[in-house]
Scaffold this motif. Structure first.
Motif, short mmCIF file in Angstrom:
data_model
loop_
_atom_site.label_atom_id
_atom_site.label_comp_id
_atom_site.label_asym_id
_atom_site.label_seq_id
_atom_site.Cartn_x
_atom_site.Cartn_y
_atom_site.Cartn_z
N ALA A 333 0.84 -1.20 0.00
CA ALA A 333 0.00 0.00 0.00
C ALA A 333 0.88 1.25 0.00
O ALA A 333 0.58 2.23 -0.68
N LEU A 334 2.00 1.22 0.74
CA LEU A 334 2.89 2.37 0.77
C LEU A 334 3.51 2.62 -0.60
O LEU A 334 3.72 3.74 -1.01
N GLN A 335 3.80 1.52 -1.31
CA GLN A 335 4.43 1.67 -2.62
C GLN A 335 3.42 2.17 -3.64
O GLN A 335 3.79 2.74 -4.65
N GLY A 336 2.13 1.94 -3.40
CA GLY A 336 1.13 2.44 -4.32
C GLY A 336 0.65 1.39 -5.32
O GLY A 336 -0.31 1.62 -6.02
N SER A 337 1.33 0.22 -5.39
CA SER A 337 0.90 -0.81 -6.34
C SER A 337 -0.17 -1.71 -5.74
O SER A 337 -0.94 -2.31 -6.45
N GLY A 338 -0.17 -1.81 -4.43
CA GLY A 338 -1.16 -2.67 -3.79
C GLY A 338 -2.44 -1.90 -3.52
O GLY A 338 -2.49 -0.68 -3.69
N LEU A 361 0.55 8.27 -9.28
CA LEU A 361 1.52 8.39 -10.37
C LEU A 361 1.47 7.12 -11.22
O LEU A 361 1.03 6.08 -10.77
N PRO A 362 1.93 7.23 -12.46
CA PRO A 362 2.10 6.00 -13.24
C PRO A 362 3.18 5.12 -12.59
O PRO A 362 4.00 5.62 -11.81
N ALA A 363 3.17 3.82 -12.94
CA ALA A 363 4.07 2.87 -12.28
C ALA A 363 5.52 3.34 -12.32
O ALA A 363 6.25 3.24 -11.33
N ALA A 364 5.94 3.90 -13.48
CA ALA A 364 7.34 4.31 -13.60
C ALA A 364 7.66 5.46 -12.65
O ALA A 364 8.76 5.54 -12.11
N GLY A 365 6.69 6.33 -12.43
CA GLY A 365 6.90 7.44 -11.51
C GLY A 365 6.90 6.96 -10.08
O GLY A 365 7.71 7.41 -9.25
N ALA A 366 6.01 6.05 -9.76
CA ALA A 366 5.90 5.55 -8.39
C ALA A 366 7.18 4.88 -7.96
O ALA A 366 7.64 5.03 -6.83
N ARG A 367 7.81 4.14 -8.89
CA ARG A 367 9.01 3.42 -8.46
C ARG A 367 10.21 4.34 -8.34
O ARG A 367 11.23 3.96 -7.77
N ARG A 368 10.12 5.55 -8.88
CA ARG A 368 11.20 6.50 -8.64
C ARG A 368 11.10 7.10 -7.25
O ARG A 368 12.04 7.65 -6.73
N VAL A 370 9.28 5.25 -4.49
CA VAL A 370 9.34 4.13 -3.54
C VAL A 370 9.64 2.86 -4.31
O VAL A 370 8.91 2.50 -5.24
N GLY A 371 10.71 2.18 -3.94
CA GLY A 371 11.04 0.90 -4.57
C GLY A 371 10.63 -0.23 -3.64
O GLY A 371 10.77 -0.12 -2.42
N LEU A 372 10.09 -1.30 -4.21
CA LEU A 372 9.66 -2.44 -3.39
C LEU A 372 10.27 -3.71 -3.96
O LEU A 372 10.19 -3.95 -5.17
N VAL A 373 10.89 -4.50 -3.10
CA VAL A 373 11.37 -5.83 -3.51
C VAL A 373 10.40 -6.84 -2.92
O VAL A 373 10.31 -6.97 -1.70
N PRO A 374 9.62 -7.54 -3.76
CA PRO A 374 8.57 -8.42 -3.22
C PRO A 374 9.15 -9.67 -2.58
O PRO A 374 10.35 -9.94 -2.68
N GLN A 375 8.26 -10.41 -1.93
CA GLN A 375 8.68 -11.59 -1.19
C GLN A 375 9.36 -12.62 -2.08
O GLN A 375 10.30 -13.28 -1.66
N ARG B 198 4.86 -6.98 -11.57
CA ARG B 198 5.33 -6.28 -12.76
C ARG B 198 5.26 -4.77 -12.62
O ARG B 198 6.10 -4.05 -13.13
N ARG B 199 4.24 -4.30 -11.93
CA ARG B 199 4.09 -2.84 -11.77
C ARG B 199 5.29 -2.26 -11.01
O ARG B 199 5.68 -1.12 -11.23
N LEU B 200 5.85 -3.09 -10.13
CA LEU B 200 6.99 -2.62 -9.35
C LEU B 200 8.16 -2.26 -10.25
O LEU B 200 8.94 -1.38 -9.96
#
Lengths: 551, 393
Positions: A333-338, A361-368, A370-375, B198-200
């Motif tokens: 949720a913090l990263q914005g993708s969830g 933001l679009p995905a590319a903007g969001a990851r600039r 907050v970056g998330l490394v999933p489980q 993928r969105r990440l």
């Protein structure tokens, strides 16, 4: 019970043997603990016991492996099913049927055990492992610990003399791991089953082991009683490291033993100033991310309830709590993708101090931001080589129309984990290297906030130490880092701050030393041994002892 | 406990208050025979009244005898699927505007779309008649009914458990199906996870490239998982007794294949009224014989036991019998006018409900009563009288 005579194993296409000239005897009824770094051949050693190596994996095995008098050269794994039971890391991978009862009966059906005997053994096993209430449940509905107990039960019904467990708790949270390991020790004590156990979290099992089989690398194998082997082994649980640092004799293996020898040490440390585990902040840390009232719900079931959180640049936060307490949901949720049902998240964007909500933001903007490394970090990898992955990462991270200013993904990777060749396939990397690669991919977008979802899962001591170094470096660059983890020893060494979640709420939030020493259950081993003194790691103790010696 | 009225615990507290039968699971094969027989019966009729009667019977039996297991929650989806089948059928008939005669009752007209010459056989759009829609709807309804029969079988009997009764020679086939059934949901989960991840990474690639970003990790995951499953099965003794010689394997294969061909031809001959007579029972019988021989040969060297095999008792005979009788009655055509099964829509009229087939279908519904009640999913709470006796003692 298990005898290795001059065993060497060479896999096809490999130049170096994985095991070389191994002589090993495990007596009946022993619990033998197999320790070693990732990639030294632990799985090969365990696989050789029931003939999976080389019958299933390929490769060549020289020498002789006999189990209960049967030579594995002449007996493929299926012919040894009545002697050796094998349990792997992820219980779901090994399930063939779909309910608990049928799974317990499966191996016996293959061995053509008479129906009346089968019925009786299933009932006994249900009781032995405390599964009676779950007998009609579907396997996928069970918790991880229950699943792993079913997996153990499903090989036990065949009445094997030897049980081989290859990191049975690496996919489980601490409670579930405890549940499984206590079941295993009960089997050893009540049934006299010979157990061969590989385990990363040594602190949980070392006190129960009768024998330690240490793989120092280079295909060699050393075996002996735990107190002897741990005197010199490269990997050891914190309590042993503390014992080594304090020069205790005999080497303590459990908290109880250590605590009994620790009185003089506590006396000596009483007046000394406790060195900080992590360097204190030199300047005030800027808030990079502010979350207010964040709630997440899945189909009406709340996973995160109105959580407020501030993350500061240069600070490492450990997010702890049992499975299902909402850690992952919060990170996503913090990263914005969830999904996020309510609440707001503001992340500092750019040097001017403007803020943005990554979800908008679009995905590319969001990851600039907050970056998330999933489980499962490998979910992000899909190219055929490390080089391709890194080039892809650079291409994805490039801002259209702008000069790329930051370091390339390759440079980042070399800083995190030097020496990963370009040509190798990402799937062939070790767990720690995969994590570093995914980190490099995510860092190529230069996010100010980095979230890591359970990166310690499946990492051995060395890889964990490396991860601590990486996390340190990221914080030193001024990023806010959040690591969700079950590993309290890791949190003690890596985190400035610990946030504990339960049922979607934050129940504790404060400096590491305060939060994790607040309850004896939760504390790292060193803290348990030295309580009430506020020490967390062996490093702190050695620093005081060395400093005290010279002064 | 100060109870003044004498309690009758044995009847009030028993899990099944409706009868004295102990709850148990019916043999899955009995349900499958019942459902397939009913589907066969359905294939003979076009009468909407009978078809609705079949749906009602299925609904009753499913609600009365399904368990709370995961697979038993799916009947609803079969009903939706059935509805979709009818809808698609009707829409297609309307769009392609076929099967109308000048005397039809025309309802409305769709705009005519001109088709090129080489496509002349098919008309798109045009007038739509009530008769065309009705015949499409009844056709669709028949297919939908058959679908629901299969759905009912899947709901009432665990499909995996049904596979366990496969003879030894087909055991491997059963395992393959079982494993793939459990892999499918895992694959879906895996796809969801990777898609979310993928969105990440925010890859800008579109189309094929993007698909690759999902497919590659999912497939690699699935492959690794299946290797681990294979290793686990091997370690647990799977295939231990598989010492069949190549020759006997070949003979078994030939016998089974030709047997299956015979069965298919026989089934076709029986179900299609226009097929030549010798194709029916003789082919079916010969096929069955070959299959049995093949299974016997293949299963001879297999030593494997089965945990808690389902018994085949009176209830199983009754359930299977109910279904078979309804099929036989509809096929035999005695006691009623065969035309009633397929009422004509020229001229339009309300179809009659033939009493004998209706009774036969209702008899199939009796399976809901003949089958023992299903076992409760969770352990029943401690019956009341346990506590009272302990308190008294």
């Amino acid at each position: 019970m298990i005898v290795f005579e001059q065993v060497s194993v060479v896999y096809d296409g490999a130049t170096e043997p994985v095991l070389q000239g191994v002589d090993l005897t495990v007596e009946e009824g022993e619990l033998a603990l197999v320790v070693g770094h990732t990639g030294v051949g632990k799985s090969t050693l365990l696989g050789a016991v029931n003939g999976l190596v080389p019958h299933f994996t390929g490769g060549t095995l020289y020498g002789r492996v006999t189990v209960d008098g049967r030579d594995t050269a002449a007996h493929p794994p299926r012919e040894l099913a009545d002697v050796v039971g094998v349990v792997g890391q992820d219980p779901l991978d090994g399930f063939v049927t779909d309910t608990v009862e049928e799974e317990l009966a499966y191996a016996m059906e293959q061995l053509a055990v008479a129906p009346a005997v089968m019925r009786k053994r299933v009932e006994e096993t249900l009781d032995l492992l405390g599964l009676a209430d779950l007998r009609h449940r579907a396997l996928y509905e069970l918790s991880g610990g229950q699943q792993q107990r079913v997996a153990i039960g499903s090989v036990l019904t065949a009445h094997p003399r030897v049980l081989v467990l290859d990191e049975p708790t690496s996919a489980l949270d601490p409670t579930a791991a405890e549940e499984v390991l206590s079941a295993v020790t009960r089997l050893v004590h009540d049934l006299g089953v010979t157990v061969l156990l590989a385990e990363h979290r040594l602190e949980r099992v070392v006190q129960y082991a009768d024998r330690v089989i240490h793989l120092p690398g280079g295909g060699r194998v050393e075996s002996g009683v735990p107190a002897e082997v741990f005197r010199t082994s490269a990997i050891a649980p914190p309590v042993v490291e503390l014992g080594r640092a304090a020069g205790w004799e005999p080497l303590p293996l459990s908290i109880r033993d250590a605590r009994r020898s620790a009185a003089p040490l506590r006396e000596r440390l009483r007046g000394a100033e406790v060195p900080a585990v992590r360097p204190p902040a030199e300047r005030p840390r800027p808030v990079l991310l502010t979350a207010r009232g964040v709630s997440v719900a899945y189909q009406g079931v709340p996973a995160v309830r109105e959580v407020g959180l501030e993350l500061r640049g240069g600070e490492v936060t450990a997010l702890m709590g049992r499975n299902g307490s909402g850690k992952s949901s919060l990170l996503w949720a913090l990263q914005g993708s969830g999904p996020r049902r309510a609440g707001r998240v503001r992340v500092v964007a750019g040097a001017e101090g403007g803020t943005a909500d990554p979800r908008e933001l679009p995905a590319a903007g969001a990851r600039r931001l907050v970056g998330l490394v999933p489980q499962t970090p490998t979910d992000l990898l899909y190219r055929e080589s490390v080089k391709e992955e890194l080039e892809q990462a650079d291409a994805d991270a490039a801002v259209p129309g702008a000069e790329s200013g930051g370091p390339s993904a390759r440079e980042i990777l070399d800083r995190l984990a030097p020496g990963i060749p370009d040509a190798i396939h990402p799937r062939d990397l070790s767990e720690g290297q995969k994590l570093a690669l995914v980190l490099a991919v995510q860092l190529s977008a230069a996010p100010g906030v980095l979230l890591l979802d359970e990166p310690t899962r499946g990492l051995d001591y060395t890889a964990k130490a490396q991860l601590i170094g990486i996390v340190d470096a990221l914080a030193a660059e001024g990023r806010a880092v959040v690591v969700s983890t079950h590993d309290v020893e890791f949190a003690a060494r890596a985190a400035d701050r610990v946030v504990v979640m339960a049922e979607g709420d934050i129940v504790a939030d404060g400096p590491t030393s305060e939060v994790i020493t607040a309850s004896p259950v939760f504390a790292p081993q060193v803290a348990k041994v030295l309580a009430p003194l506020p020490y967390l790691t062996t490093g702190q103790v050695s620093a005081v002892l060395d400093g005290g010696g010279s002064a | 406990m100060s109870r003044t009225t004498p309690a009758t615990p044995s009847t009030t507290a028993a899990p099944d208050a409706r009868g004295r039968r102990l709850p148990r699971q019916l043999h899955p094969v009995a349900w499958w025979i019942w459902a397939l027989a009913l589907a066969t019966a359905v294939s003979r009729t076009n009468n909407p009244l009978l078809l609705f009667l079949v749906l009602a019977v299925l609904g009753f039996v499913v609600t009365a005898r399904r368990t709370e297991a995961p697979w038993a929650r799916g009947f609803r989806y079969y009903l939706w699927l059935a509805l979709a089948v009818v809808a698609v059928r009707v829409v297609f008939r309307a769009v392609f505007a076929t099967g109308t005669t000048p005397t039809d009752h025309f309802l409305f007209a769709l705009p005519r779309i001109p088709t090129p010459d080489w496509y002349a056989g098919i008309r798109l759009g045009g007038p739509v008649s009530l008769e065309a829609l009705l015949s499409a709807a009844t056709d669709g309804l028949r297919l939908a009914c058959m679908l629901c029969c299969i759905g009912a079988a899947n709901t009432l009997a665990n499909p995996k458990r049904a596979l366990r009764v496969l003879p030894g020679a087909l055991y491997e086939l059963g395992v393959a199906v079982t494993v793939s059934l459990s892999v499918a949901p895992q694959l879906v989960q895996s796809v969801q996870r990777v898609h979310r991840a993928r969105r990440l990474r925010a890859g800008r690639s579109k189309g094929l490239r993007a698909l690759r970003g999902i497919v590659v990790p999912v497939l690699e995951d699935a492959l690794e998982r299946s290797l681990r499953l294979a290793a686990a099965m091997d370690s647990r003794g799977y295939g231990r007794a598989g010492t069949v010689t190549a020759r006997s394997r070949r003979v078994t294969g030939v016998l089974m294949l030709s047997g299956m061909c015979g069965l298919c031809a026989g089934a076709y001959g029986l179900l299609d009224a226009t097929a030549p007579a010798p194709l029916g029972f003789p082919a079916l019988g010969a096929g069955a014989l070959l299959c049995v021989a093949g299974l016997r040969l293949g299963g001879r060297r297999v030593t494997r036991t089965s945990y808690r095999p389902d018994p085949w008792r009176a209830a199983e005979w009754a359930v299977a019998g109910c279904g078979v009788v309804s099929a036989v009655v509809l096929f035999a055509g005695t006691g009623f006018d065969a035309a009633d099964l397929n009422p004509s829509i020229y001229p339009l009229g309300w179809p009659a409900l033939p009493p004998v087939p209706a009774a036969a279908i209702l008899l199939a519904g009796a399976a809901g009563l003949a089958a023992p009640p299903p076992r409760a999913h969770r352990p029943a709470p401690v019956p009341d009288h346990h506590r009272t006796t302990r308190d008294r003692g």
